[in-house]
Design a protein around this motif. Structure first.
Motif, PDB file in Angstrom:
ATOM      1  N   ILE A 185       0.454  -1.338   0.153  1.00 25.81           N
ATOM      2  CA  ILE A 185      -0.097   0.210   0.528  1.00 25.81           C
ATOM      3  C   ILE A 185       0.567   1.660   0.384  1.00 25.81           C
ATOM      4  N   ALA A 186       1.764   0.906   1.067  1.00 24.17           N
ATOM      5  CA  ALA A 186       3.036   2.345   0.856  1.00 24.17           C
ATOM      6  C   ALA A 186       3.396   2.998  -0.136  1.00 24.17           C
ATOM      7  N   ALA A 187       3.945   1.554  -0.806  1.00 22.95           N
ATOM      8  CA  ALA A 187       5.042   2.139  -2.345  1.00 22.95           C
ATOM      9  C   ALA A 187       4.123   2.757  -3.671  1.00 22.95           C
ATOM     10  N   VAL A 188       2.601   1.864  -3.706  1.00 17.29           N
ATOM     11  CA  VAL A 188       1.438   2.424  -4.413  1.00 17.29           C
ATOM     12  C   VAL A 188       0.885   3.367  -4.122  1.00 17.29           C
ATOM     13  N   VAL A 189       1.050   4.309  -2.601  1.00 19.20           N
ATOM     14  CA  VAL A 189       0.915   5.592  -2.430  1.00 19.20           C
ATOM     15  C   VAL A 189       1.801   6.918  -2.790  1.00 19.20           C
ATOM     16  N   LEU A 190       2.629   5.803  -3.043  1.00 20.03           N
ATOM     17  CA  LEU A 190       3.886   7.234  -2.838  1.00 20.03           C
ATOM     18  C   LEU A 190       4.249   7.105  -4.414  1.00 20.03           C
ATOM     19  N   MET A 191       3.844   6.246  -5.496  1.00 23.73           N
ATOM     20  CA  MET A 191       3.651   6.658  -6.659  1.00 23.73           C
ATOM     21  C   MET A 191       2.667   7.176  -7.154  1.00 23.73           C
ATOM     22  N   ALA A 192       1.641   7.023  -6.173  1.00 25.55           N
ATOM     23  CA  ALA A 192       0.765   7.827  -6.702  1.00 25.55           C
ATOM     24  C   ALA A 192       1.122   8.613  -6.824  1.00 25.55           C
ATOM     25  N   ASN A 193       0.660   9.577  -5.680  1.00 25.84           N
ATOM     26  CA  ASN A 193       1.776  10.624  -4.906  1.00 25.84           C
ATOM     27  C   ASN A 193       2.695  11.033  -6.053  1.00 25.84           C
ATOM     28  N   LEU A 194       3.561  10.617  -7.155  1.00 23.08           N
ATOM     29  CA  LEU A 194       4.546  10.916  -8.490  1.00 23.08           C
ATOM     30  C   LEU A 194       3.681  11.220  -9.264  1.00 23.08           C
ATOM     31  N   VAL A 195       2.914  10.197  -9.145  1.00 20.32           N
ATOM     32  CA  VAL A 195       2.055  10.479 -10.705  1.00 20.32           C
ATOM     33  C   VAL A 195       1.072  11.909 -10.781  1.00 20.32           C
ATOM     34  N   VAL A 196       0.460  11.866  -9.588  1.00 23.09           N
ATOM     35  CA  VAL A 196      -0.696  12.821  -9.637  1.00 23.09           C
ATOM     36  C   VAL A 196       0.606  14.453  -9.201  1.00 23.09           C
ATOM     37  N   ASP A 197       1.025  14.203  -9.003  1.00 19.63           N
ATOM     38  CA  ASP A 197       2.323  15.402  -9.430  1.00 19.63           C
ATOM     39  C   ASP A 197       2.458  15.940 -10.583  1.00 19.63           C
ATOM     40  N   VAL A 198       2.755  14.914 -11.514  1.00 15.08           N
ATOM     41  CA  VAL A 198       3.292  15.053 -13.185  1.00 15.08           C
ATOM     42  C   VAL A 198       1.950  15.461 -13.347  1.00 15.08           C
ATOM     43  N   LEU A 199       1.633  15.018 -13.383  1.00 14.77           N
ATOM     44  CA  LEU A 199      -0.153  14.996 -13.632  1.00 14.77           C
ATOM     45  C   LEU A 199      -0.558  16.473 -13.938  1.00 14.77           C
ATOM     46  N   TYR A 200      -0.071  16.641 -12.579  1.00 17.23           N
ATOM     47  CA  TYR A 200      -0.349  18.199 -12.626  1.00 17.23           C
ATOM     48  C   TYR A 200       0.021  19.397 -13.603  1.00 17.23           C
ATOM     49  N   ALA A 201       0.733  19.258 -13.836  1.00 17.91           N
ATOM     50  CA  ALA A 201       1.564  19.994 -14.768  1.00 17.91           C
ATOM     51  C   ALA A 201       1.407  19.755 -16.732  1.00 17.91           C
ATOM     52  N   TYR A 202       0.977  18.629 -16.527  1.00 19.60           N
ATOM     53  CA  TYR A 202       0.365  18.297 -18.215  1.00 19.60           C
ATOM     54  C   TYR A 202      -1.144  19.289 -17.679  1.00 19.60           C
ATOM     55  N   LEU A 203      -1.868  18.645 -16.597  1.00 24.14           N
ATOM     56  CA  LEU A 203      -2.865  19.855 -16.693  1.00 24.14           C
ATOM     57  C   LEU A 203      -3.665  21.140 -16.628  1.00 24.14           C
ATOM     58  N   ASP A 204      -1.919  21.919 -15.620  1.00 25.58           N
ATOM     59  CA  ASP A 204      -2.096  22.826 -15.624  1.00 25.58           C
ATOM     60  C   ASP A 204      -1.147  23.473 -16.483  1.00 25.58           C
ATOM     61  N   PRO A 205      -0.792  24.417 -17.394  1.00 21.55           N
ATOM     62  CA  PRO A 205       0.526  25.137 -17.953  1.00 21.55           C
ATOM     63  C   PRO A 205       1.133  25.513 -16.931  1.00 21.55           C
ATOM     64  N   ARG A 206       1.091  26.611 -15.560  1.00 23.91           N
ATOM     65  CA  ARG A 206       1.537  27.632 -15.107  1.00 23.91           C
ATOM     66  C   ARG A 206       2.433  26.560 -14.397  1.00 23.91           C
TER      67      ARG A 206
END
Lengths: 323, 575
Positions: free
Chosen positions: A299-320
């Motif tokens: 669970i810990a590993a997947v949550v950590l990876m999900a946080n990373l993916v969400v952070d990367v997605l942020y940059a994609y969704l918000d060009p700022r």
């Protein structure tokens, strides 16, 4: 961006190692041992000691820790005390069942929640908004086992539309003439009630997050500009307001997807769903350290990876946003 | 554009849901398996089918249908019935040896059961010090195959459990287990290797064999075509099995299992039905209930290592105040029997009804007055006694020990309500009864593992409510519970009871080979324990089980319920 991802990956490794150690210590501090629950006068103290020794729990704590790290590195996570099988095998047998149910539920709840959240925000203060807000608050705060049993009682027991619980039907899975499609339909049929329960419990949270985020977005100047340009209401809502309101929802959905691998012990128990959530509860309550540690670590590993993916997605969704 | 996509997604989802419902309903209507396969609801799947690792209830239920011993208990309880053995064991007193003749029987792979298999099983247990088995084999000096169907056991010294437990050891096939044992013996931890062996195709002599196992969902057992008992009458029962097989379906909760039984998804729920459901099921014309006694005991235990629990008068007063009838009627809704001894009444051979009883048949005022007299006579005093000058019962306060010191608050440990609501509630009731006479008790639910560790390993407790849900029919457990030698970490003498007279009786009973002599000794041990009261026996829950009336008949009730090998060997499809 590449530098950012590499840096975050390094952080993930360090945090995982810390979690690995904390888990080891926590389970050793927990009261009891794998044999203490065997309250059977036929088990003599000598036999109990012998059993503990065979489990490797009489080794010095450092030896146990090193063995634990070695097992982790090998990807097997050791052997379950109760199943007598490699922990990885026990987990991999159940994980797909959990992912199938909970990921479907999260996606379904998110799709509907986001869609209805948009409508609620757009119709703020009107009948649809009030109805949707109240409905989502009510369903989101329902006690899950109660709702689950109610659905089982009405739709499975009285109306007989669905099986009482379980994931597959023995009739179909033991019948050699059942094809892949028949088995697929059988699983889908068993999934309806647990899916409906999870959907009802979760869609409200996405709806409320989307509604609140949309309401903020609707105050922005570019919405006023869109109206001034004479765009249709639907275009303003779906093409200008909604995309800008997605960020908090993406975080929520991303983390929900990550946590979905832990399953819901309650949902899995009530619906007799053979997933990882039930195994975790079993492992913790029976001091099956290798199985419990590996489940939590996963669970810990997947949550950590999900946080990373969400952070990367942020940059994609918000060009700022740039890292 | 985006709205169009959203609308399409919504429509697709709705369409998929509708299609799923229709297909599912059609799939649910299918009935492919034969009618003479019984569907049994269970609350957990077996953890392992490796006989030596299968130490939980749910695994044991399955392995007991696959592996067989030489003798079994008959459905009526204590009597030993030759099973793989052809007749009773022949005793040679001069050599302290028993000879057992095997009946012709086959393993589920079609090969013959031989004396070599029996000898191998014994040696395997001794060589690997197999947990839960080695204690009943450690006094066996030698076991030898005299011929293909005759086994002889030489004992180091007389041991009563040879007949009641050693001969009930399940026998494994030498052909299957010898290579596993050989590879394990070379390992650093041989037992660990043996326990970790995954048994995909267990070969046994029992009435059923494993056909398939869908993890977490069901276990499918098929009738063993080579089962020796087929068409034979043993203990008055013409054996089959007459059913083609069994499917053990796993339910996460008792609620779901009971609904499945009432709906007809299962034919039998292999667990005691909770009192809350019993009335509904009684009203269901499709379901039949069986009520049977159980070999179990639930009790209040004291830590005799500390005051005031080291005072027998205090323990007797507490026992007098505890209303077992109230616990049974109000907490267990009548589905239990009162326990006055630690051997359950269902164990008719060893149960001693002539033991001292406390508070039996008294109302609340009489209980308080009796307990007050016991404590007063022993030197206890109160600021406000629970019985006033005019003999009326009032709320007692400020109890003091015979030495004059105030009695400090103590705790009654119980498992939490989600683990066992009956024990948790019983603890609370006992707290209230004791507080009413000024004894400052506090019931404290605690996670089961932590509780057992504090009581059994650390000995750090005052009182506790615990139970043994599955006591063996051999009352050797009395020795384990109260012999001084068992008052050590992981030992079962949790109370710290030490009485040389009891130890002597327990040792004598352990070595008594004559059942009648042993029975007398066990009776004396029960009386002594109830005199000294390290434990106050409370109740023994009844086993209430439900079956579908229109599916199978011929169930065999026994101590512990109808879910036994006899039943599964004789039930037949209702025509």
């Amino acid at each position: 961006m590449r530098k950012f991802i590499l840096k975050r990956l390094l952080q993930v490794v360090v945090i995982l190692f810390l979690i690995l150690t904390i888990l080891f210590v926590l389970f050793r501090l927990a009261p009891g041992d794998p044999v203490s629950r065997l309250v059977d006068p036929n088990l003599t103290p000598e036999e109990a000691d012998h059993l503990i020794e065979q489990m490797g729990l009489k080794e010095p704590i450092w030896t146990q820790y090193l063995m634990y790290l070695k097992n982790f590195a090998s990807g097997e996570f050791g052997y379950s005390f109760h199943y007598g099988e490699p922990v990885a095998k026990v987990i991999w047998e159940r994980l797909p069942n959990t992912v199938m149910l909970f990921t479907t539920a999260v996606i379904l709840a998110a799709l509907v929640g986001i869609s209805w959240g948009k409508i609620a925000a757009w119709k703020k203060g009107r009948f649809q908004d009030i109805l949707l807000t109240i409905a989502s608050l009510v369903t989101h705060t329902l006690f899950l086992p109660w709702l689950a049993l109610l659905l089982v009682w009405v739709f499975a027991y009285h109306m007989e539309w669905f099986p009482i619980t379980g994931m597959i039907s023995d009739e179909i899975w033991l019948d050699p003439s059942s094809g892949f499609f028949g088995k697929l339909v059988d699983v889908a049929h068993h999934m309806v009630l647990p899916l409906a329960t999870l959907f009802l419990i979760h869609f409200g949270s996405y709806l409320l997050v989307m509604r609140s985020s949309m309401l903020e977005t609707l105050k922005e100047d570019y919405i006023l500009l869109a109206r001034a340009k004479g765009l249709s209401e639907r275009a303003i809502r779906n093409q200008h307001a909604a995309p800008n309101a997605w960020l908090p929802v993406v975080t929520s959905v991303g983390l929900s997807l990550a946590f979905s691998i832990n399953g819901g012990a309650l949902t899995e128990t009530v619906f007799s769903w053979p997933g990882i959530g039930r195994e975790m509860v079993f492992a913790v309550s029976n001091n099956d350290y290798p199985l419990a540690q590996a489940s939590f670590l996963l669970i810990a590993a997947v949550v950590l990876m999900a946080n990373l993916v969400v952070d990367v997605l942020y940059a994609y969704l918000d060009p700022r946003i740039r890292y | 554009m985006a709205a169009g996509v959203g609308e399409k997604i919504r429509r697709a989802l709705l369409g998929a849901a509708a299609a799923l419902l229709c297909l599912g309903l059609a799939a649910g209507a299918a009935r492919a398996l034969s009618d003479d396969i019984i569907r049994v609801g269970v609350l957990e799947e077996p953890k392992s089918l490796n006989l030596w690792l299968a130490n939980d209830t749910w695994s044991q239920r399955v392995v007991d249908l696959i592996y067989e011993p030489l003798y079994v208990h008959g459905p009526k309880g204590q009597e030993l019935v030759p099973w793989l053995a052809a007749g009773p064991p022949q005793f040679d007193a001069a050599q302290l040896a028993y000879t057992v003749k095997l009946r012709p029987a086959k393993w589920s792979d079609g090969s013959d059961l031989t004396a070599q298999d029996v000898v191998f099983t014994g040696k395997l247990i001794q060589d690997f010090q197999m947990p839960l088995h080695s204690s009943k084999w450690k006094f066996i000096k030698k076991v030898e195959a005299l011929d293909k169907h005759t086994v002889r056991y030489w004992l180091q010294k007389p041991k009563a459990i040879f007949l009641s437990r050693t001969l009930l050891t399940p026998i494994v096939q030498k052909k299957q287990w010898e290579p596993i044992a050989k590879s394990a013996q070379g390992a650093q931890k041989p037992l660990q290797v043996l326990l970790r062996h995954k048994m995909d195709k267990p070969v046994g002599t029992g009435p059923f064999m494993l056909a398939s196992w869908k993890r977490g969902v069901f276990v499918y057992l098929l009738r063993n075509p080579h089962f020796f008992g087929r068409n034979q009458t043993i203990a008055g029962y013409p054996l089959g099995p007459y059913i083609k097989g069994m499917i053990l379906k796993v339910f996460g909760t008792a609620d779901a299992a009971v609904l499945a039984l009432r709906k007809g998804e299962i034919d039998y729920y292999w667990n005691s039905i909770q009192p809350g459901y019993i009335q509904q099921i009684k009203d269901d014309p499709e379901v039949k209930l069986f009520v049977n006694k159980k070999s179990a005991v639930y009790f209040l235990g004291f830590n005799l290592r500390k005051a005031p629990f080291n005072d027998v008068n205090f323990r007797r007063a507490v026992a007098t105040l505890v209303s077992k009838e109230f616990i049974i009627q109000r907490i267990l809704q009548g589905e239990a029997e009162v326990m006055h001894s630690l051997v359950p009444p269902g164990n008719e051979f060893y149960y001693n009804p002539q033991v001292p009883r406390y508070g039996d048949g008294l109302d609340w005022n009489q209980r308080v007055q009796t307990a007050y007299q016991i404590l007063k006579k022993a030197g206890y005093t109160w600021q406000v006694p629970p019985v006033n000058a005019s003999g009326e019962v009032v709320k007692g306060q400020g109890i003091r020990l015979p030495g004059g010191q105030p009695l400090a608050e103590f705790t009654i440990l119980t498992p939490p309500a989600d683990y066992d609501p009956h024990r948790a509630m019983s603890g609370q009731m006992i707290q209230e009864w004791l507080r009413a006479v000024g004894i400052p008790a506090l019931s404290r639910p605690m996670s089961f593992g932590a509780m057992v560790q504090r009581i059994k390993d650390q000995r750090d407790f005052d009182c506790f409510v615990l139970g043994y849900a599955k006591l063996s029919l051999d009352p050797g457990y009395l020795r384990a519970f109260f012999h001084s030698a068992m008052d050590r970490p992981r030992g079962y003498n949790m109370s710290g009871y030490r009485n040389p007279d009891f130890d002597r009786l327990a040792d004598e009973s352990e070595n008594a080979m004559d059942p009648a002599v042993r029975r007398q000794l066990i009776h004396k041990m029960q009386a002594m324990i109830m005199q000294d009261l390290p434990y106050v026996p409370l109740y023994n829950p009844l086993v209430v089980e439900g079956v579908r009336k229109n599916r199978f008949s011929g169930w065999v009730p026994s101590l512990g319920g109808i879910g036994n090998e006899w039943s599964f060997c004789v039930i037949k499809l209702v025509k």
